[in-house]
Design a protein around this motif. Sequence first.
Motif: not given
Length: 412
Positions: A100-101, A104, A108, A121, A125
């Motif tokens: 998910l990170a 994202g 981004a 982020l 991660s």
Amino acid sequence: MGGLHTLGGEDVFRPYVRVLRLPGALIGYGATFLGSFPISMLGLSVLLLIRTSSGSMAQAGLVSGALSVGNACGLLVQGRLLDRYGQTVVLLAAGPTAGLALGGLTLAAVGHAPAPVLIMLSYLSGVAIPAVITCMRVLIPVMVSAPGDRRSAYALLGTQFNVAMISGPMVVSGLVVLSGPAAAVLTAAVAATVGGLVFAGTARSRHWRPAPAEEHRGVRLPGLLTSGMITVLGASFGAGLVGGLTSVAVPAVALTHHVTYLAGLLFAASSVGDIVAGIVYGSRVWRIALGTQLIICQIGGAVINGVLALLSGHPWAMFPAMTAGGAVQAPAGVANSALLDDVARPAFLGQSYTAMIAAGLGGSALGTTAGGRLSVLAEDWTLFVAAGTAGLAIACWTVLRRRSLSRLQTVP
């Protein structure tokens, strides 16, 4: 050779076959290999993603650096959690979080988010990348009972990690050409998630249990640092320092002689030496003590850096020395890792292993920083001299503390 029980040439792979035939070993190593890919892919793919989306190499370097820092911090945190709560719960949380990170971060970056958001982020991660290599390292003493086969298991773990480190950037290059850097980052995200979940689902990982809670209660850092662990951490830091200096020295020589492409080939030669030596080393039973093996490799690496200093004016002549340098790294790494079975507290093996890796990362960061500064102030050959000097210093450290590697000793 006096310290070696020789096997026939046709038997080089037999110890590895025995290891992989053990219950749960094949899927464990497979999941570990898959989980190693994000580590090798993300540094380059994140750098290219941010550079492409922002147009700033400085910002790309910051975001990529945040990933590396997060990975080092995450190793330490996950190592402690693994020793306290077991592997399954940690990996089940880390795998999806990393995916998910990274997803994202990709969104981004494509959406041109501000640099602080990208850095946050990226750091998250790195923290969440599942520590599957640590998990496998903790399982090996339980899974492999014979000391000789256990050494082969450690060598196999190190060799497959090196293969992942070589092939990961190649996969990134292919994905960038076909679909762009965002696809490379997302592929690494899938590998991190799947690798963590698959490993968490293996029977060996599910059935492994941490030490009872009372063994952890009230224990602080000084209690975890046995005398031997301090020696191992110092050796790992020194190896990282030498590697960091060399990672600057080789490109510096290539740039000076206007053969920039040669840097990658020289590092490839080192990797080949590392992999081949790792396979051969792990296939044999050595009667020489692990501490002595480590010292021999440290001294050998220092001598090779001296040879590289002499050859730095002739880059094409550096290939044999680079291959030899890689060849001494493999047994040194396996010996240092295997020593944890003797010097680390059994209840804290996960934390001990992650601390060893973090020490190496810290040494590498210092070596890279110092090497970059030294390359501006002095000739290229001085970088190899600095690496050789650091190697001799850490060999002296290990020699002076070699008694601490023979048995578990607490720090007074």
